[in-house]
Every structure is written in C-alpha cells, then in structure tokens.
Design an enzyme around this catalytic site. Sequence first.
Site: not given
Lengths: 346, 346, 346, 346
Positions: C149-151, C153-154
């Site tokens: 997911g995007c979150y 990854t960060s």
Amino acid sequence: MLRAGIIGVTGYTGSELVRLLYAHGGVELSYVTSHSHAGRQLSEVHPHYLGIIDPLCRSFSAEEASEEADLLFFALPHGESMHLVPGLLEKGRKVIDLAADFRLKESARYRKWYEKEHSAPQYLTEAVYGLPELKGEEVKKASLVANPGCYPTSVLLGLAPLAAEGLLDWQTLVVDSKSGASGAGRNPSQALHFPECAENFKAYRVAAHQHSGEMEQELSALAGEELSFTFVPHLVPMVRGILSTIYLRLKSRRGEDEIRELFSGYYAGKDFVRLLPPPLVPETSAVYGSNYCDIALKMDERNGRLVVITAIDNLVKGAAGQAVQNMNLMAGFEENRGLKTVPIKP
Amino acid sequence: MLRAGIIGVTGYTGSELVRLLYAHGGVELSYVTSHSHAGRQLSEVHPHYLGIIDPLCRSFSAEEASEEADLLFFALPHGESMHLVPGLLEKGRKVIDLAADFRLKESARYRKWYEKEHSAPQYLTEAVYGLPELKGEEVKKASLVANPGCYPTSVLLGLAPLAAEGLLDWQTLVVDSKSGASGAGRNPSQALHFPECAENFKAYRVAAHQHSGEMEQELSALAGEELSFTFVPHLVPMVRGILSTIYLRLKSRRGEDEIRELFSGYYAGKDFVRLLPPPLVPETSAVYGSNYCDIALKMDERNGRLVVITAIDNLVKGAAGQAVQNMNLMAGFEENRGLKTVPIKP
Amino acid sequence: MLRAGIIGVTGYTGSELVRLLYAHGGVELSYVTSHSHAGRQLSEVHPHYLGIIDPLCRSFSAEEASEEADLLFFALPHGESMHLVPGLLEKGRKVIDLAADFRLKESARYRKWYEKEHSAPQYLTEAVYGLPELKGEEVKKASLVANPGCYPTSVLLGLAPLAAEGLLDWQTLVVDSKSGASGAGRNPSQALHFPECAENFKAYRVAAHQHSGEMEQELSALAGEELSFTFVPHLVPMVRGILSTIYLRLKSRRGEDEIRELFSGYYAGKDFVRLLPPPLVPETSAVYGSNYCDIALKMDERNGRLVVITAIDNLVKGAAGQAVQNMNLMAGFEENRGLKTVPIKP
Amino acid sequence: MLRAGIIGVTGYTGSELVRLLYAHGGVELSYVTSHSHAGRQLSEVHPHYLGIIDPLCRSFSAEEASEEADLLFFALPHGESMHLVPGLLEKGRKVIDLAADFRLKESARYRKWYEKEHSAPQYLTEAVYGLPELKGEEVKKASLVANPGCYPTSVLLGLAPLAAEGLLDWQTLVVDSKSGASGAGRNPSQALHFPECAENFKAYRVAAHQHSGEMEQELSALAGEELSFTFVPHLVPMVRGILSTIYLRLKSRRGEDEIRELFSGYYAGKDFVRLLPPPLVPETSAVYGSNYCDIALKMDERNGRLVVITAIDNLVKGAAGQAVQNMNLMAGFEENRGLKTVPIKP
C-alpha cells in the site's frame, strides 16, 4: 421579524443563505427543507453550523411553507421550483427563486436553453429578474423574484451601463468567464473530483451555456434591440469566485475616462458595485465571501476595443447574497442590511 | 465607543483585525499605523477594503497612539513590540500584543527560543497570556495581554483539560501540527512562492519551532510540573487553517467517553470551543473565517493512546479573532461580540 | 519483449502503469481490461493518451489474459483480485497485485482489517510482499507479488533499518501520515468533491485505517516481535504525494549521526531511497511523478525521541512505480529500468 | 554525444531543461552556470536532483562555454542574453535562447515592447523564431534559435493554419489566455506569494503584455498583412499550464469540419500537436509535464464566430521542451527524441 424559509437548504446556495440570514438580524429562519436529508438537523449535514444555528430539515409541504414563512427562498436544482412556486404565490407568499425557472420571460426561450417545456409559463412575465442594481424599484414591488445566475450577474453588471447608453456594438461582443468549482453545486461528479479539477484549467459548454439565454434577454431589453454574443465559461481550480473578461467595440467613440464616468454615474449609490481606479484590476479573492462586484475598464487603444473585467463571489453576489439583497428590498429593509461585510482575504 | 488602534495594519493579522473590528459595532478604529505604507490609505495596500473602511496608515508615534486610542493592538513582527509597548502602558493605555514578545514569563526562556535578549523583562510577569477559555478572569483585569501563537492556541485547547486534571503523561506526548500558508505572514519568500508551495506538503523546523516555548510554559503551569514534548509543524498548500493531531497516554486509565465528559465540563459555557460528537473529526474548512476551535477525541484502544485533534483558523482564533475576544473581555463587552459568525464553507 | 497486461486500466493506478510501461522500452502492453469501459479505446476514457499509446479496453477473460500476457498487473478495487489471480497463477502466469488482497499472510488478519473472508487463503503465504528494497531477492523468484500500500511504503521504508537492528521501541511509536487526494482513487465522492477538499485539511479513519494491518505485519517480522502502533492518516489538498512523520524512541541510545549511518548502510545500492543530508527535509513535490522515497532523520534531544520523515509519490513509489520495479526484478530487467526519471518540480 | 550547456540553470526553465536532457540519452550536460549559486551543486539549490544528475553550477565564462559545449541553452532573465550570445556565435557555437532577446525581427519593435535599446540588433534577422511546427526547416539550419514565449506558442499554434490560409479576420481577433504561476519564474513576489495567489483568479497587463509583439510579428508574416489584436493574460491558481481561448471571424465562410480538416492537414506529421475530436476540449492537466499542444475548434453558429482553444504545459512546450525539440532539429536527432512521454495525470 420577517419569517423566512429556505427550500433546499443543504445545497451550497441554500447553506450560504443560512450563513447570511444568521448575520442579518431582522429575519427568523422559520422553515427549512431538504429532500435528501429530511428529519436531520442541518449540522448533521453541514457540521460547521454546529452550536451556531441548527434548524431541523423538513420535507417540503406547501401548506406548512405558506403557514410558517412570509418569504421563501427556493434553492433547488433547475426545473423543480416551477412546480412548487405557483402554489405559494397563490397563498400570498413572496418568493425568491435562485434556480433558473423564472428568469426567462418567454417559454420559447426557456425551451430553447433548457430543452424542456415550462410548467407555469403564466408566471414568467410576472417574475422580476432580480438584479437589484438595475431593477431595484421593480423588486420592491415584486411577489416573485427570479434571482439571476452567477455568470449573468458578473456579465450584466459589466455591460448594463453601455447597453443602456446605446453604446454596445453587440456584434463585436465576446465574453470569456471563469468560475470556481462551487458554481457546479454540491453533487460529486467526475469533472469536479479533486484529482481531476485541481492543477487543471479548462473550458466547458463552449458557446453553448444555458446562461446565454438570460444574459441575451436582459441585454437586449437594455439595449432596445435583439442581440446575441459568444460566451465561453471556464473552470478554475478554486472554490469560489467568477471573473468575467468582456471584449467589445463601442457604437461611437469614447475615451476610457468617459466610459468610467458613465459607469460611475450609472452605479452611483449602489453599495455593492465597486468601480476600481486604474491601475487596479479585479481579482476574485478581493470579493471572497462578500456581496461586492468589482469592475475595471481598459481601452485597448491599439485595437479600438474596450475590455471590461468584473469579479464576484459566485455564491454571494452570484446567488445567496443577491437573494438577501432582493429580500431586503421586498421586505422593506435597508438594501445592504446583513451584507456590508469585509471580504475575507487572504 | 471604544477607540482602538492597530499598530502594523498591513500585515495579515493587522488586516484581519480591521475586518473583525468593522463587524464589531462597538469599536471605533481611531488610529492605525504601517511602517512600510505610511501616508497611504489602507485600500491602496489592500484593495478589498475599498468603499468599506479605509483608514489612513500613519507612522507610529507613541504620543499620538496614546492620545487617539484607548486600546492598542500590536501586530508587528516579533521583537518590535517590546520596545514600544512599555511607553503606552505607562500612559495608561491597554495593549494586546499579537507578537511573541510578552508570551514567555521568564527572560531566560525568551532568550532560549528567540535567541536574543528581551528589552523589557519587567513586563513579562505582568502580561497575561490571553487564551480566554483558560484565563478569562485574568484577561478582564489585564492592561497587557500577550495574544497566544496560532499553533499554541490549537494545542493548548486540545490539552488543557487533561493537564488541569493531572492526566497528561507528558513523556508520551507528541504533537503533529499542520498549518496553511498565511501563518507565515505577508512577506514573499522562496518557501511560500506559489509554484513551490502548491501541490506540496512538508515539515519544517522539526522539533525546533519557537512556539514550543510558550506551549511548554503554559502546559507546565496547568499540569503543575515542568514538562516538554516533541512538536513538528508542517506546511499545507492552503491559505488558512491549522489542524493539530496530538498523541499521548494518560496517567491513569480513562475511557473515551469519560475524557469527552471531562472536556465537555471544562469548556462548558465557552462559545468558541466545539467538542465534536463522534464520528465527526475536525477539518479546517469547518472553521474557516471564524473564531471556533473544533476538537475531537479518539482512544486508540489497541495501543492505549489518546488522539486529540483540533482545528482553528490561524488568522482568527489563532490571531485576530482571539485578540478581539480578549478586547471584549478587557473592555467589558460580551465575550463573543462581533465573533459569532458562521464559518465560510465551502 | 515481455508481454504485460493490466487488469483495471482506467483507475488511477492502472493508468499510471500505462504511463510508466510506455517509457520502459522492454515491455509490450499486450492486454488491458476495464470493467466499466470495455470496448472503448483508452483515450476515450483518458484523453491525455491520445496519439501516444491507445490500447483497446477489453472485458476480463482469464483465458485471454493467460494467452496474451506473460505477466499481469491487477489494479482492481480491493477484494476482487483474490477471485481472479489463482486461475492465472495456475496457468503459469506471473502476477503483481496492486490491491490489498494478498498483502496479509494470515486470513485472520485479513478478516480483521477488511471485515470479510478471504477466498484464496492458500495463496497468502506464497505471495511475496513486494517492497523491493527489503525483499528484492524474494521478489525475483516470486510468481505472485503483493504490491504494498501507499502508506505502508512510506512508513516501512522509514522504519525498516531500525526494526531490523532491534532498535524500535514500538510502544512509543506514533505515525502521522498525510496523503494527496489521488490516493482515494478515481471514483467521485463527497469527501473528494473539489469544493469540499480544496482549502481543507483533515484526519480520517483515526487509529482505524486498514493499512495498519500490513504495516504491523511487516514491522513485526523485521523486529522479531509482535508489535502495533498508532497510525493516523490525513487528507492534504493536493493531487499526489504522501509524507509520513514518524515518532519513536530507540531501545538503546544512539546519536543522530549513528542512525543516519545505519540507514545509509541499510539502503546502500538502493537507487530509489534517498537519505537527505541535514538540514534538508522531505517535501512531496521533490518526488512528484517519480519512484523516489526521500527520508530525513532528526533526533529531538530534548525529549529523547527520533523523528523520521519520508516522502513518496503515492501513485508511483506508492503504487505503479513500485509495481514496475517489482516487474523488473521478476522479469530480469535492471531494477531501475524505466524509473530513473527526474521528479517534476515545480 | 552532443555536449550541451545551460546558462542559468537554477531558474524554472533552466531546471526543466536538465530534467528533459537527462531523459534524452543523446546529450551530455557538459556545462551549466548559475549567477546566484555559482560554486554549488545543482542539488543544493534543487534537492529533487539529488542522486540523479547533479552538475556543479559555475560562473559564466564565454571562453569556457565555447570550449566545453557545442550548443548552449540560454535561460536567463530577459535582456541578458543579447550581451552574451554574439560572442558564442562568433566562436561557432549554436545557441537556443529561451528569453525574449532575439524573438523580434526589428529593433523598433523590441524597443516598443521591452522599452529599451537592443544591444545586438544585427542578430535579430539571423535568429530563427523557433516554433518547430512552423519553421522546422529553418531551425535545422540555424545557429541561433529564439525559443518562442509560452503564451505565443499556445496562440500561434491555434492560429497558424488560419493565418496561412488567409482566413484570419484579424480585426475580430480576441485572445484570452490563462497561465499557471510557474510562468512568472522562480523569484518570489507579492503577487505570487501563496496566500495571495491561491484561491484567486485575476487578469494582469490587460491589453499590454509584451508577448503581443512576437505574436503579432509572426501572425503578420503568416497572414501577409500587418495585424494586431487584443490580448489579455490571466493568472490561474495552479503551477503549470496555459490555456488560450481564441475568438475570431473568418474572412470567408467555412464550416467547423472544414476548419478541422485545414488544421489536420497543416499539422500532419507533427507529433506534438493533437487536434482533439469533438466534443473533447483541451484541459491543461492533459498535457502536464509533456510537450504536447492540444487544440479544439468550435464554431459558434449563432454569432458566426470561431472559437479555438489550445492547451500546453508552459514549462515544456512553452519553454524547455520546445527548446529540446529545436535542439533535436539543429543537431540532427529525431525531432521528438526525449519528448515522447505520457502527460502526468492526475
């Protein structure tokens, strides 16, 4: 206390009416309706009203509306108020309609621009087109006021002095308008989805926007000749504001200063029209949240063309603020009551 | 009529004071100054005031200020008011300082966070830290009110009930704040240049922002113990608004509902604090242009951590609105006079 | 030429895959599908592809998919790929799933965070969690990669070195993330309607976002202990970008420089992680349109707390870019092929 | 490998050139200068280049420039390159100037629009006005190319087929253009300060913008008669993009389809001009980050007026991308090399 009702309170113009009427001081908000949120408090739909003013949203009932309010604002989608307004007028209520239903004088024009039949054509001539700077006296006596569209407000205020003076060479007239996204209303759509609308600028309904109908009708009446012009609206990645850039040639030669004096005289005593001294040019943020219309004039000497630029807040002077201004006139308040506020900037 | 003066009228907080005082009704704006625009009308600098309220901007003179105003708002860059305020206090004038100069009680703390020596340390203890929901009674009697910073307003209102109740376990406290760009003031800079700031989000002064000083001072006083915490501010691509997300553990176990009751009791009768019922969460647009502080609470049961979220308009509750609220208390007006307006949304 | 297919090409991640694969040079886009726009050219849905690359959108057919593509990207809404992927794997195709369906290793965890039963639990352990900086070797051998997911990854890139080193004191861990609006996908909604989302900042799914599941799973595996933490996502009025601000204490004392060296070593040779030298802090615009993850570290000495800040483009490193990076590993291309581009700024 | 230099690398157009040349593959960036940041690496000024391409910024030296580069891009503020370019041309170097210095053919016209004397008028006729879709053959042979302005690119591509065909009735021509904020460059200013520029829309330099000079020069040449027109630029609260709405009547009657065919033929084989099929209209986000110019045509039958709408990315087709396209022609590369990328949307 005037008892005011709002039919369709949860859309953007309905909600903006609540904000302005709350600040007015002479009005009791006695009746509000919402089709989709009937039975809920306004703050359940719009939490920013929490703890300030929080009426119950009801289902529309013609009987209750006429009993509980002296004057009713209709803030419904286009095509709905024409079915409901006649009943209220017959019961002696005053109505300000923020939709397009009663703006056009002729049912043929209505059919042309809205592509359906009008259900109450007999009220079209009775309705007053409520641009108070032009028709204040008529509005005072009206039972039914058709509140102008947002684009037409910005365009007509920029052209009325020229049309009335017989200077408008309409065959040269081009109007390029730009609006913030709130003008399209509260319903989500692909075009207004944030990732599509932000960091983007585009034209839409090129030379085909339905507001042309009312603009041409009113300008023709002012000019005393049937006219039309090219109108292209655009969508700006901002929430509020309309800026219209208007290009035309004059029927007879005038200097920029003469035109400025003409405007200045025409709008003398009109609180909400501000003619900007050069080199100021309108910007939408300078009228944000307020009922002002800022206007600047520039003569392009190289091409013998006048450029008129106007700016309004589409939800205030272009909708709810103008409706309150009309209410003030209809109900005997000072015309600017509740509307003399400083724009919010930045 | 209270005669009010604004020292530094052309910055964002000075300009916002004019907007709010114009709507107040009980105040005459009798004296305004601008260092950079002395001799010009306000509307020459901020054209949105044209035709509404348009005072002449003057050069500051202590003598004229004390003669022409009963109460003075100082809206200067940090570090300037401490040189000018003492002279006015000595002449019996009341002062509300929107800069940081009188917020810290100890000159050592001032030196630490602002990296210079305070020029009028004898006034630091006299000044009242003007967060009216916490210190209303003191503000009423004060001659000098230090108006809180924007971040501290959003953080202290979110933590005061917990600190006062002895529940704040400060060693677990983390504050993550996000502000619109107007918080940085009106002077252009690379970081606030539109192409750099739009479509961008970033942190700045990570764990090193000077507002930590006043937040820790006030929280320590409330909690009765010297405390500190990690504070990281961020810049949001929007004009107005601060949202603070606050993370902490409690010194003793409480349920979410108990905490909500604690807040509810603590802010009973405080018009401008709105405790949102779940599942509502604050959003900055719901307080836009208004003096409200919205607060929501959420217990993360999985991790035994409380999350408090607050939202304010940094220029209103975070600056000029809070200053007017303080003025109301100092001058005997109703605390909410001129401030009970509906937020502008959308 | 690798023949690649995209299942669900008209959403934002599907469309971004087309952009990146077009630039790749080693891939033929041989099969694309769209449920809602089957039978139309891609440019009819997304006109910006006009004249560049314009495949026909088809209805999904497992047979055609397996015949016409060697590797398939699934860019469907969550909960759909688990029904379709097994069939393709059985036919020997490789799959990269950009949805959440195969990210969790245990069906119980899936049930907890997605509140439904998984339909193909036997594939959960087989799937490789495709964060290439951590699992590059596993990705190379995988048939099924679950793209993070995007979150996550960060967050995971900001914590992995600490977790792997045993330094992560998870009970102090707080993650405050902020995302642009494109993360919510292409379907219009009230919350993402431009007038509601612009000039606004808010939190959502406070301490209840489903991405917690995969973040905690992966961090636990790295740390060798079951952990959890408080995660609050926020919505930023911008199109692209995620910035995560991560707060924690370390299990044993380390200086800021030591931590920086730890990160530097951990990410040695990893093209897409950039450790910023102080005093630089990440900003989302510095990775716009690119596959980079920028990271900065700051020790808050006053409170003994480490602050890690990361920034990615949610549609690239947070979705389609990472998927292409995984494809490169799975198909034997250079890991950075087609992805080594300069971010677009401003 | 062509050795290319960039004079003035830290402004927005200079920086964009680095991005595009990095992706080109046939060019070595051998020499870059920055007046204000000489001695620093590019990534110190623009951190988004970190770890990708990071040349040292040097002070300009004519000798070094001519030794170390075969072709030089000048990306300096207007009025500077005319002092530096002649020396390089004399040493046999090729030059593409992105400023306005060599765009006007006559020094009188330069004086009129830029209000100063040109220092190298002898080069004005030699310079080729580098709009490759119109002057590709001349560009191929040129030593000095004057890269068109951003507004002129968007306007000339929308009018060239009509002017060349003798259809342009210039006395009816009105051009209303709207630009994102990056067009004003990287230096902070009050007008581009985020809080003033966001949520705002305004016109500026009404009928007085200096780009009129080059637009009228080039259109006159195409039409074979001296012409002028009214041009009003506007500032849009977005970073990138220009949309021009062009209004005119034709010298002889043509249907919308005939005009579309005319355009289609005129731009046959031109990769970067996309004529949109109705009802598509250009939007700036559909060309974001790319070298495309999108064009739509609409005949307003009611008023006998043609509306042409064009959209470009002002930093790419309006500046750096067009410069690379010119470089490709001058150096014998494929015209579209390094530029055939998919726009970034959303």
